[in-house]
Enzyme design. Structure first.
Site, short mmCIF file in Angstrom:
data_model
loop_
_atom_site.label_atom_id
_atom_site.label_comp_id
_atom_site.label_asym_id
_atom_site.label_seq_id
_atom_site.Cartn_x
_atom_site.Cartn_y
_atom_site.Cartn_z
N TYR A 122 0.84 -1.21 0.00
CA TYR A 122 0.00 0.00 0.00
C TYR A 122 0.87 1.25 0.00
O TYR A 122 0.69 2.16 -0.83
CB TYR A 122 -0.92 -0.02 1.22
N LYS A 126 1.56 4.27 -2.98
CA LYS A 126 1.40 5.70 -2.68
C LYS A 126 2.71 6.46 -2.93
O LYS A 126 2.70 7.59 -3.43
CB LYS A 126 0.95 5.88 -1.23
#
Length: 271
Positions: A122, A126
């Site tokens: 994750y 990002k």
């Protein structure tokens, strides 16, 4: 007077952001580009229903700011491919279209742990988004890195609810360097984004930590002290009195009483 575009208006931060923008006197127009209708309505609000896979430059009118609040979870996405499409491809495409339209400022939400080299998938996605946005060379890019978001969602997310409880219990321990990891209200993140757009110094690229976001607020308007002399202009009043004195006419000059008496004496008596 300003115009704003919001993408990702149905999420926790986006929902609050749209309402706050519409209630802000600085903005006369708020355009939302979304895949589904909004429950919220406002005279300033313009809603464009669009498929994000088919976005074009003409879908973006000129605005002073473009707020990108897009984001999902692996569970909701169902696969890494869809997750990357929502959290990486769409924001990058939107940023590119915004640049072509001459929109001077992009504010985008990523994550507190965003890092291309992270061991967490994750955070790695990002981090890659941040890197590619910086490489895009936008006029102004503000990267928003909140920690765990607090607020009422339309959907129930067990992991985030558990996280909220844990963060609530451990909050007193988040001091010193750990203070930056405290959970933050989504409404505060939305407000901080508006404050950044309106009042923060313009910089080509700036990354805002969750701790910074928690402190940002609208500047206080100082009421200017007005003295009694300013409220009542005594000098003007004195000047007015002087004019009245000089302009005052002697009644004896207007009405010559002696002449009046003589004229009265010379008037012949009536029959």
């Amino acid at each position: 007077m300003r115009a704003a575009i919001v993408v990702g208006a149905t999420g926790l931060v986006g929902t609050s952001l749209v309402k706050q923008l519409c209630e802000n006197e600085e903005y006369v127009s708020v355009t939302v580009i979304t895949r589904r209708k909004l429950a919220y309505t406002n005279p300033k609000l313009i809603v464009k229903i669009r498929a994000f896979d088919m976005l074009e430059e003409r879908d973006f009118e000129f605005a002073h700011e473009l707020y990108c609040c897009l984001g999902t979870t692996m569970k909701k996405a169902g696969s890494r491919e869809i997750f990357e499409k929502v959290d990486f491809e769409y924001p990058l495409t939107i940023a590119s279209l915004a640049k072509k339209r001459g929109i001077p400022h992009l504010l985008v939400i990523t994550a507190m742990g965003a890092n291309e080299g992270s061991s967490f998938y994750y955070n790695r996605v990002k981090g890659k988004l941040e890197h590619d946005l910086i490489e895009l060379g936008l006029p102004r890019l503000s990267i928003i890195r909140p920690s765990l978001l607090l607020g009422e969602r339309d959907e129930f997310r067990l992991g985030e609810k558990v996280g909220e409880k844990i963060f609530g219990i451990l909050k007193p321990l988040f001091v010193g360097p750990l203070k930056r990891a405290r959970a933050i209200e989504a409404s505060q993140v939305a407000k901080a984004m508006i404050v950044i757009a309106l009042y923060e110094k313009s910089q080509p690229v700036y990354i805002y930590s969750s701790q910074q976001l928690a402190k940002l607020d609208y500047p206080e308007i100082q009421a200017e002290a007005i003295s009694r002399e300013q409220v009542f202009n005594w000098e003007k009043h004195k000047l007015s009195d002087a004019i009245d004195e000089e302009g005052r006419v002697n009644r004896d000059v207007v009405i010559n009483r002696d002449k009046f008496k003589i004229e009265q004496e010379n008037v012949p008596p009536k029959d």
